[in-house]
Structures are given as C-alpha cells and as structure tokens.
Enzyme design. Structure first.
Site, short mmCIF file in Angstrom:
data_model
loop_
_atom_site.label_atom_id
_atom_site.label_comp_id
_atom_site.label_asym_id
_atom_site.label_seq_id
_atom_site.Cartn_x
_atom_site.Cartn_y
_atom_site.Cartn_z
N GLY A 253 -32.53 -91.85 22.31
CA GLY A 253 -31.43 -92.42 21.55
C GLY A 253 -30.13 -92.32 22.31
CG ASN B 47 -37.79 -88.91 15.83
OD1 ASN B 47 -38.74 -88.55 16.53
ND2 ASN B 47 -37.41 -90.16 15.78
N GLY B 48 -37.46 -90.50 12.75
CA GLY B 48 -38.49 -91.24 12.02
C GLY B 48 -37.86 -92.10 10.94
CE1 TYR C 177 -40.06 -98.91 27.10
CE2 TYR C 177 -39.61 -98.45 24.80
CZ TYR C 177 -39.18 -98.91 26.02
OH TYR C 177 -37.91 -99.34 26.18
CB CYS D 132 -33.64 -89.69 16.24
SG CYS D 132 -32.65 -90.78 15.24
#
Ligand code: SF4
Length: 476
Positions: free
Chosen positions: A36, A111-112, A256, A8
């Site tokens: 996302g 996020n996570g 990445y 996210c």
C-alpha cells in the site's frame, strides 16, 4: 506489472520493556510498502499513553526522524500502510484507527475487505454511530467497541466481534496494555508473528517485515485465531473461531501481491512463483531463444520457466524504480506513456530473438499490449507470452481491486482474440489445476481462486458490489 493493488499491510510490536517501538514499526512498514502506497501511520503506546501520526504518502515521506522521535518510546505499537479498495483514499481513511471508548482506548490496523460491511454500517448508524471515514476499518472498530462495553477484556470483545464480521480481515489491535492479532476464519489475508533476540514480539502481514527488524518467524496466525501479547509474557492463543470453515488463503498473494522473500503459511513466495513458471513450461512449451520476465513478479516465474524448459533466462527489461506515487496517470493515453517510462527493454537481449515473455496477469490488456510493443520496437522476432496465473474472470471482494467483469479482457475475448489484441505470436495461461499446486507442487492446500473462476468461498456480497460501484463513481 498488473496495475492491481493489495489493500494494506499491518504491523505490530510488543516489547518486554520501553523501547524504540516507533523505529521498529517504521522499518517494518518500509518492508510492507509494496502492500500500500497511499497512506501510512504509526501509533505508539507508552504505558497507556497513545501517540499517533498518520498521513497520505509513502513511509519515507510521512515519517522524518523528528516525527518518529515525537512519537516517543513505548512498549507497544501498531502501524499500517494502505492502498484503499473500499472507501476513498486520503487522510480520513488512513490507519491505524484510534477509538476512545468508556473503558479506554484502542488503535486498530486492518488488511482485507468485509463482505457484510454495508449491513453492519447501516445497523450501527441506526443505533446512532457517526462515521468519520468510508473504510471497513471503522466498522470493525465500532463493532469491537460495542462488544468491549459488555465484556471484561479486549480479547473477549474481539472474540465476540468476530462472530459478526464476514469476509477478509487480518487485524492488529492495541489496547492500553495489550497487542492483539486476529485473522478471519478463512485466512484470506496473511498474518504472522515472530520474536527478536531481546524478546520483542512482532506481528506483520508478511515475514519480510519480520526480517526487516531482525525478528525470527515463529508461525502464521491461524485462520480464525486470536493471539494476545502482553509485555513480558508469552503470547496466548484463543482458537474459538479456528477450523470453522475451510482455509482459503488468497492464491494471488503468491502470484503477485506478496514479496518474493516472504514465507506465507509455510510457503516461500519466490518458490511458488518459480513453480508457476515450471508448470507453464510444461503446459505451454515454446520454441524460443530466450526467456524474460516482466518486473517484478514475472521474474521469478521466468526463472522457473527457463529452468524447466532449458531455454536461457535473461534480464529483458529494466524497471525505473524512481517513479513516485505522484506519477499517476488517470487516462488511457497517459497510462501508455507511464508504461514507457516505467519499463525499458534491453535491445541487445531481445533483438532478432524468439522471446518467451512471462507476466503475472493480464487485466484489461492495455498494459500488456504496450509492453509487447516495446519489445517489438526493440527488435524481438517472435513473442510468446506466458501468464503465471489463469485468466481473470471474476471481481475480488476480499481486499484487492480486481475489476468488475466488464473491464476484464478475459471475460470478453477468447485466448486467441487476446493474443491478437495484445500482439503476441502465442499466448498461454497457467491452468487453475496447476495454480492450486503452487505451494507444494502436488495438491491444493486450501486457497481462494475465485477471481480465476473458482467458487467464492463466502456468500457473494451484493453489498460489496455496491461499495465497489460507489468507489468507482466517487473516483470519476
Ligand atoms: Fe485473492 Fe482472487 Fe480470491 Fe481475491 S478473489 S482473495 S484476489 S484469489
């Protein structure tokens, strides 16, 4: 080109006065779209009155000008883009999550992945909580809400909730009067904040989203830190959970996930990738005529390899940037067609040449094999593949979808076997030792590299394994 996904991106706004915070959030989410593409949402707060909209789709698809206008002006806002790794995709898991409780309202974007979410969810369900989604975010919302009932402020509730949460989380939370940013004590996922010229504070997963709204980066939210923003006031830091454990930022963010123009924890992503390429040239030199990179994240490392080796860099592939999210191929055969449509080699660059090909990773090997075939068909004489990361040997429990061991090609084959399977003349991965040096070139700054064989920074969560298994089953 790994086909891996970050979970996210989060974004928050705290303006000194009423403003078009929905528009700012829209631009911020656009800049975070790479984190996302399944769903997105915005919640605007105008003096305690919340207006929200979220749906599946890209930011540009979900939010029309009319839709943004309907959210109205306000002085606080939170936004979210999602790629689900825990829980299923779809509208019910779209964020931000809105919660009404006895002391007011709260919107939360996350996020996570938590590593103890199953235990927490079970505990909450036994106490009567009813869940409407399968995401960790709802678990976090309920834990904070439970604490909020017993505390005098939202930040005190977040502070207490963080004692219960384990794993990776970068949070942006909005109460009727405040915006809160919080990062887990390991700092797995990035989170930073900045300020625009008119005094509006912005919180975002990556600094590229600050750039998108002309905000200047102030600094990263420290691992374990809670930051409190209130309109017209200076931000306030609550460092209770800072320095409780070693900082272990996800190293794969630099390789990445993140955008090359972002600066994460003081390190520019492009510079880190170029350094990876330079290290690769030293560790795995090749006799070649040209260096090319697989778009997008292989490009920066290819430039670094070329600069270090003296072999000319050239653009070897053109990526079709108009493939929509709807172009999703579930089966292997169709996946191969997808690669062909997505990437096209430039024959004039590779024909008759000895090519160094740089990519960020090899997951199952299927995509790499297809890319190699495209290059061979375009006339490449030799292909020397260099990977700007070590081999994947472990799954990730912290918010990415790096697969279980049985699907990771490096868990089942030696490097020589992988070279043969994907069809290259030689293959070289970046060493773990050099990977730790990506951000300053000399020493480790404190990273998670568990998927590359380093120790997991937290207890290995059997519950997380169960979540991943359930998700895979639900996708079949
Ligand atoms: Fe990042 Fe790999 Fe650690 Fe997951 S396991 S947080 S992808 S370095």
């Amino acid at each position: 080109m790994s086909n891996l996904h970050e979970e996210c991106g989060v974004f928050g706004v705290c303006a000194p006065r009423q403003a078009d915070v929905a528009g700012m959030t829209y631009y911020g989410l656009f800049a975070l779209q790479h984190r996302g593409q399944e769903s997105c949402g915005i919640v605007v707060n105008d003096d305690g009155l919340f207006q929200s909209y979220k749906d599946v789709g890209l930011v540009g698809e979900v939010f029309s000008a009319e839709r943004l206008k309907s959210l109205g002006p306000g002085n606080l806002a939170v936004g979210h883009v999602r790629y689900g790794t825990t829980g299923t995709g779809g509208r019910s898991n779209a964020q931000p999550m809105l919660v009404n409780h006895i002391k007011g309202r709260m919107a939360l974007a996350h996020n996570g992945n938590l590593t103890n979410s199953t235990e927490l969810r079970t505990e909450l369900e036994l106490q009567g909580s009813i869940f409407h989604s399968t995401s960790d975010t709802e678990v976090i919302s309920y834990i904070i809400t439970k604490e909020r009932i017993q505390t005098t402020s939202i930040e005190a509730a977040v502070e207490r909730a963080m004692e219960r949460l384990e794993g990776a989380y970068s949070l942006v939370i909005m109460s009727p009067a405040k915006l809160i940013a919080a990062r887990d004590k390991h700092g797995f996922r990035p989170l930073c904040y900045g300020q625009t010229e008119d005094g509006t504070y912005i919180v975002a997963s990556e600094s590229c989203a600050l750039d998108a709204v002309a905000a200047k980066l102030i600094r990263d939210v420290a691992p374990g830190e809670i930051l409190v923003f209130e309109p017209g006031k200076e931000p306030r830091s609550i460092p209770t959970h800072c320095n409780q454990c070693p900082r272990t930022m996800c190293i794969f963010e630099y390789i990445y996930f993140a955008r090359p123009d972002s600066v994460l924890d003081g390190c520019n992503v492009h510079a880190a990738r170029a350094r990876a390429g330079a290290f690769l040239a030293l560790e795995h030199p090749a006799q070649a005529d040209v260096v090319i990179g697989v778009p997008d994240s292989g490009i920066d490392a290819a430039v670094g390899y070329a600069q270090q080796s003296g072999i000319p860099y050239a653009v070897g592939f053109i990526k079709n940037r108009y493939i929509a999210r709807t172009f999703i191929a579930p089966g292997q055969d169709v996946r191969q067609d997808k690669v062909k449509i997505k990437l096209n080699p430039i024959r004039q660059v590779v024909e008759g040449k000895r090519v160094v090909l740089i990519d960020d990773s090899i997951v199952r090997g299927t995509t790499s094999a297809r890319i190699i075939r495209l290059l061979r068909d375009a006339g490449a004489r030799e292909i020397h593949m260099r990977v700007s990361a070590p081999p994947f040997v472990n799954p990730c429990y912290y918010g990415t979808d790096i697969d279980s061991k049985e699907h990771l090609i490096a868990c089942r084959h030696t490097e020589a076997e992988i070279a043969e399977i994907i069809g290259v003349d030689s293959l070289g991965y970046l060493s773990l030792e050099s990977t730790y040096k990506l951000c300053n070139g000399t020493a480790s700054k404190g990273f998670c590299a568990a998927c590359f064989g380093a120790a997991y920074p937290t207890a290995t969560p059997r519950a997380a394994e169960k979540n991943r298994f359930e998700k895979k089953i639900s996708e079949r």
